[in-house]
Structure formats: structure tokens, C-alpha cells
Write a protein that holds these residues in place. Structure first.
Motif, PDB file in Angstrom:
ATOM      1  N   GLY A 243     -10.090  -7.609  -2.439  1.00 11.14           N
ATOM      2  CA  GLY A 243      -8.889  -7.126  -2.869  1.00 11.14           C
ATOM      3  C   GLY A 243      -8.228  -7.640  -3.926  1.00 11.14           C
ATOM      4  N   ALA A 244      -7.801  -6.686  -4.629  1.00 12.17           N
ATOM      5  CA  ALA A 244      -6.847  -6.905  -5.826  1.00 12.17           C
ATOM      6  C   ALA A 244      -5.450  -6.364  -5.523  1.00 12.17           C
ATOM      7  CB  ALA A 244      -7.538  -6.339  -7.176  1.00 12.17           C
ATOM      8  N   VAL A 245      -4.524  -6.930  -6.131  1.00 13.50           N
ATOM      9  CA  VAL A 245      -3.060  -6.791  -5.666  1.00 13.50           C
ATOM     10  C   VAL A 245      -2.298  -6.664  -7.084  1.00 13.50           C
ATOM     11  CG1 VAL A 245      -0.954  -7.387  -4.518  1.00 13.50           C
ATOM     12  CG2 VAL A 245      -3.050  -7.966  -3.515  1.00 13.50           C
ATOM     13  N   THR A 246      -1.563  -5.769  -7.362  1.00  7.73           N
ATOM     14  CA  THR A 246      -0.864  -5.515  -8.496  1.00  7.73           C
ATOM     15  C   THR A 246       0.485  -5.229  -8.090  1.00  7.73           C
ATOM     16  OG1 THR A 246      -2.703  -4.845  -9.739  1.00  7.73           O
ATOM     17  CG2 THR A 246      -0.664  -4.296 -10.704  1.00  7.73           C
ATOM     18  N   GLY A 247       1.402  -6.067  -8.867  1.00  5.65           N
ATOM     19  CA  GLY A 247       2.885  -5.560  -8.432  1.00  5.65           C
ATOM     20  C   GLY A 247       3.526  -6.850  -7.439  1.00  5.65           C
ATOM     21  N   ASP A 248       4.609  -6.696  -6.957  1.00  3.71           N
ATOM     22  CA  ASP A 248       5.283  -7.595  -6.320  1.00  3.71           C
ATOM     23  C   ASP A 248       5.042  -7.493  -4.646  1.00  3.71           C
ATOM     24  OD1 ASP A 248       6.984  -9.944  -5.847  1.00  3.71           O
ATOM     25  OD2 ASP A 248       8.802  -8.720  -5.840  1.00  3.71           O
ATOM     26  N   ALA A 249       3.900  -7.598  -4.367  1.00 10.01           N
ATOM     27  CA  ALA A 249       3.595  -7.078  -2.957  1.00 10.01           C
ATOM     28  C   ALA A 249       4.025  -8.578  -2.181  1.00 10.01           C
ATOM     29  CB  ALA A 249       2.039  -6.988  -2.986  1.00 10.01           C
ATOM     30  N   ASP A 250       4.185  -8.181  -0.854  1.00 12.37           N
ATOM     31  CA  ASP A 250       4.497  -9.372   0.095  1.00 12.37           C
ATOM     32  C   ASP A 250       3.584  -9.365   1.358  1.00 12.37           C
ATOM     33  OD1 ASP A 250       5.377  -7.360   1.688  1.00 12.37           O
ATOM     34  OD2 ASP A 250       7.415  -7.404   1.547  1.00 12.37           O
ATOM     35  N   ALA A 251       3.773 -10.083   2.145  1.00 15.81           N
ATOM     36  CA  ALA A 251       2.880 -10.116   3.515  1.00 15.81           C
ATOM     37  C   ALA A 251       2.376  -9.019   4.162  1.00 15.81           C
ATOM     38  CB  ALA A 251       3.285 -11.361   4.435  1.00 15.81           C
ATOM     39  N   LEU A 252       3.535  -8.100   4.370  1.00 23.27           N
ATOM     40  CA  LEU A 252       3.348  -6.729   4.853  1.00 23.27           C
ATOM     41  C   LEU A 252       2.403  -5.922   3.982  1.00 23.27           C
ATOM     42  CD1 LEU A 252       4.209  -4.552   7.086  1.00 23.27           C
ATOM     43  CD2 LEU A 252       6.278  -4.258   5.672  1.00 23.27           C
ATOM     44  N   ASP A 253       2.856  -5.769   2.862  1.00 23.66           N
ATOM     45  CA  ASP A 253       1.802  -4.941   2.020  1.00 23.66           C
ATOM     46  C   ASP A 253       0.200  -5.269   2.175  1.00 23.66           C
ATOM     47  OD1 ASP A 253       4.190  -3.665   0.875  1.00 23.66           O
ATOM     48  OD2 ASP A 253       4.162  -5.335  -0.565  1.00 23.66           O
ATOM     49  N   VAL A 254       0.061  -6.514   1.884  1.00 26.16           N
ATOM     50  CA  VAL A 254      -1.328  -7.204   2.123  1.00 26.16           C
ATOM     51  C   VAL A 254      -1.940  -6.822   3.566  1.00 26.16           C
ATOM     52  CG1 VAL A 254      -3.002  -8.983   2.014  1.00 26.16           C
ATOM     53  CG2 VAL A 254      -1.070  -8.606   0.180  1.00 26.16           C
ATOM     54  N   ALA A 255      -1.163  -6.997   4.530  1.00 26.26           N
ATOM     55  CA  ALA A 255      -1.530  -6.944   5.821  1.00 26.26           C
ATOM     56  C   ALA A 255      -2.029  -5.196   6.258  1.00 26.26           C
ATOM     57  CB  ALA A 255      -0.384  -7.255   6.993  1.00 26.26           C
ATOM     58  N   LEU A 256      -1.182  -4.558   5.632  1.00 22.13           N
ATOM     59  CA  LEU A 256      -1.306  -3.232   5.794  1.00 22.13           C
ATOM     60  C   LEU A 256      -2.548  -2.764   5.337  1.00 22.13           C
ATOM     61  CD1 LEU A 256       2.313  -1.535   5.585  1.00 22.13           C
ATOM     62  CD2 LEU A 256       1.022  -1.581   7.606  1.00 22.13           C
ATOM     63  N   ALA A 257      -2.920  -3.211   3.953  1.00 24.11           N
ATOM     64  CA  ALA A 257      -4.112  -2.858   3.206  1.00 24.11           C
ATOM     65  C   ALA A 257      -5.234  -3.391   3.999  1.00 24.11           C
ATOM     66  CB  ALA A 257      -4.224  -3.486   1.767  1.00 24.11           C
ATOM     67  N   LEU A 258      -5.169  -4.488   4.744  1.00 24.63           N
ATOM     68  CA  LEU A 258      -6.388  -5.111   5.278  1.00 24.63           C
ATOM     69  C   LEU A 258      -6.681  -4.447   6.883  1.00 24.63           C
ATOM     70  CD1 LEU A 258      -5.753  -8.794   4.271  1.00 24.63           C
ATOM     71  CD2 LEU A 258      -7.521  -7.082   3.252  1.00 24.63           C
ATOM     72  N   ILE A 259      -5.679  -3.897   7.401  1.00 28.45           N
ATOM     73  CA  ILE A 259      -5.818  -3.508   8.702  1.00 28.45           C
ATOM     74  C   ILE A 259      -6.897  -2.323   8.844  1.00 28.45           C
ATOM     75  CG2 ILE A 259      -3.897  -1.988   9.162  1.00 28.45           C
ATOM     76  CD1 ILE A 259      -4.648  -4.281  11.813  1.00 28.45           C
ATOM     77  N   PHE A 260      -6.624  -1.682   7.725  1.00 25.27           N
ATOM     78  CA  PHE A 260      -7.483  -0.311   7.770  1.00 25.27           C
ATOM     79  C   PHE A 260      -8.813  -0.605   7.280  1.00 25.27           C
ATOM     80  CE2 PHE A 260      -3.149   1.509   7.120  1.00 25.27           C
ATOM     81  CZ  PHE A 260      -3.222   2.328   8.094  1.00 25.27           C
ATOM     82  N   GLU A 261      -9.156  -1.805   7.022  1.00 28.03           N
ATOM     83  CA  GLU A 261     -10.772  -2.075   6.652  1.00 28.03           C
ATOM     84  C   GLU A 261     -11.458  -2.029   7.902  1.00 28.03           C
ATOM     85  OE1 GLU A 261     -12.642  -2.936   3.633  1.00 28.03           O
ATOM     86  OE2 GLU A 261     -10.809  -1.599   3.431  1.00 28.03           O
ATOM     87  N   GLU A 262     -10.871  -2.065   9.186  1.00 26.59           N
ATOM     88  CA  GLU A 262     -11.783  -1.925  10.366  1.00 26.59           C
ATOM     89  C   GLU A 262     -11.306  -0.711  10.968  1.00 26.59           C
ATOM     90  OE1 GLU A 262     -14.192  -3.757  11.438  1.00 26.59           O
ATOM     91  OE2 GLU A 262     -14.096  -5.135   9.784  1.00 26.59           O
ATOM     92  N   ILE A 263     -10.890   0.306  10.333  1.00 23.35           N
ATOM     93  CA  ILE A 263     -10.526   1.744  11.014  1.00 23.35           C
ATOM     94  C   ILE A 263     -11.469   2.530  10.240  1.00 23.35           C
ATOM     95  CG2 ILE A 263      -8.829   3.423  11.268  1.00 23.35           C
ATOM     96  CD1 ILE A 263      -6.819   0.998  11.473  1.00 23.35           C
ATOM     97  N   ASN A 264     -11.991   3.471  10.963  1.00 23.31           N
ATOM     98  CA  ASN A 264     -12.822   4.411  10.148  1.00 23.31           C
ATOM     99  C   ASN A 264     -11.881   5.819   9.565  1.00 23.31           C
ATOM    100  OD1 ASN A 264     -14.556   6.469   9.617  1.00 23.31           O
ATOM    101  ND2 ASN A 264     -15.581   6.887  11.379  1.00 23.31           N
TER     102      ASN A 264
END
Length: 193
Positions: free
Chosen positions: A145-166
């Protein structure tokens, strides 16, 4: 946070597919997939994807399906609130087929870069890109993962949850596959009823 990078490694346990890793500023994060007994109504396993981490929000994605969790027949919850997911299944390009959803005052857009190549999650002022490749620490595949901008825990969590979804349905190849499936098996949608 600006310009944050991280790696989540794949690992599997009995009945689970998972990814875990250290995300600087947010601690250790684990995404797990748990299979439950087959649904008698649909005839498929019930799958639940959860994200775990001390500083992460409670996110749960439930679906019914034969293999990996999919976008069809799903229920998505963030901190107990049901979130509606939408995408343009008639569009041709990946960018036009992007998944959109809102949570409180935030609007998100999730775009698949290419089949099994990666994804982008964005909201105004934040972009999180996740790609897949060989693990740097051991055999197997990892999510980088690469994060640009003022991301918080919710942003990171949302990007990661879809890694296990087709998320194949969000790609042009997913559209072509769906059209061919409907031509070759026009009554496939009736099987779950």
C-alpha cells in the motif's frame, strides 16, 4: 499522514484466508475471511471478512458464495452502520465501473486498476493505492500500500478490507465474463432462489 507505505502478507489458517502486517502509525492490521456453514437457501458458504487492529474501526463484510467473498449478495458495515455499495455494471471501462459508497460525511470511490493488479481508494484529499506482488519477507504474495494525503485509520481500513473481496465485477474483463455467463447459462441467477 502523507506518503505512508506498508505491506500486508498473505497467510492462511484452517477455514480462513488472511492478510496481516504492520501499518506505520496504525499498528498491526489483520484482514480475515471466515467461512460459515452452507446457507440452505442459497446452497453456498456464508463468508465474513473482518478487519482487526487496535487503532482500526470495526469493519465487517458478509456475503454468500462458492469461493471468495464477492460484491453480489453482500452486507457491508462500518462501526455497526450499514453502508450501501454501488457501481455501474453497464459501463465498459474500469474507471466507469468504480465502486462508490458514503459513510457519514465522506464519499469514497474504489477503482480496480486491472485484473489481480491492484486498486485505488480515494476521497477528496486522500488516495490509497494497493498493488500485489511477491512478499519481501517470505514466499507468497503480499499487498503493498501507498498512502497520499491526510488519511486516517478508516481510510486505510477501507482500502485493506477489499483485498480479500473478489472485485472482478469492477473490471472490463468482469463485464465480459458476466455477459458470456448470461449467454451460456441464462438461468444461472435463478439457482439461488
Amino acid at each position: 499522514m502523507t506518503e505512508l507505505q506498508f505491506e500486508l502478507q498473505s497467510f492462511s489458517r484452517r477455514e480462513k484466508g488472511s492478510r496481516k502486517g504492520l501499518v506505520n502509525g496504525f499498528g498491526e492490521v489483520t484482514v480475515t475471511v471466515k467461512r460459515r456453514k452452507r446457507s440452505t437457501r442459497a446452497g453456498f458458504d456464508q463468508l465474513t471478512v473482518r478487519l482487526h487492529g487496535e487503532q482500526m474501526p470495526a469493519i465487517e463484510y458478509c456475503t454468500v458464495g462458492p469461493q471468495r467473498p464477492t460484491l453480489k449478495n453482500s452486507r457491508f458495515r462500518i462501526n455497526g452502520h450499514v453502508v450501501q455499495l454501488a457501481f455501474n455494471d453497464k459501463a465498459f471501462r474500469n474507471t466507469s465501473r468504480a465502486l462508490t459508497f458514503s459513510y457519514h460525511d465522506r464519499s469514497y470511490r474504489y477503482t480496480v486498476i486491472g485484473f489481480e493488479k491492484g486498486s485505488k481508494l480515494s476521497r477528496p484529499g486522500v488516495l490509497i493505492t494497493v498493488t500485489r506482488g511477491n512478499s519481501t519477507l517470505r514466499k507468497g504474495m503480499s499487498s503493498f500500500g501507498a498512502v497520499t494525503g491526510d488519511a486516517d485509520a478508516l481510510d486505510v481500513a477501507l482500502a485493506l478490507i477489499f483485498e480479500e473481496i473478489n472485485t472482478t465485477e469492477l473490471t472490463t474483463s468482469g463485464l465480459v465474463s458476466d455477459v458470456l455467463n448470461r449467454i451460456l447459462n441464462p438461468r444461472a441467477d435463478e439457482l439461488g432462489e
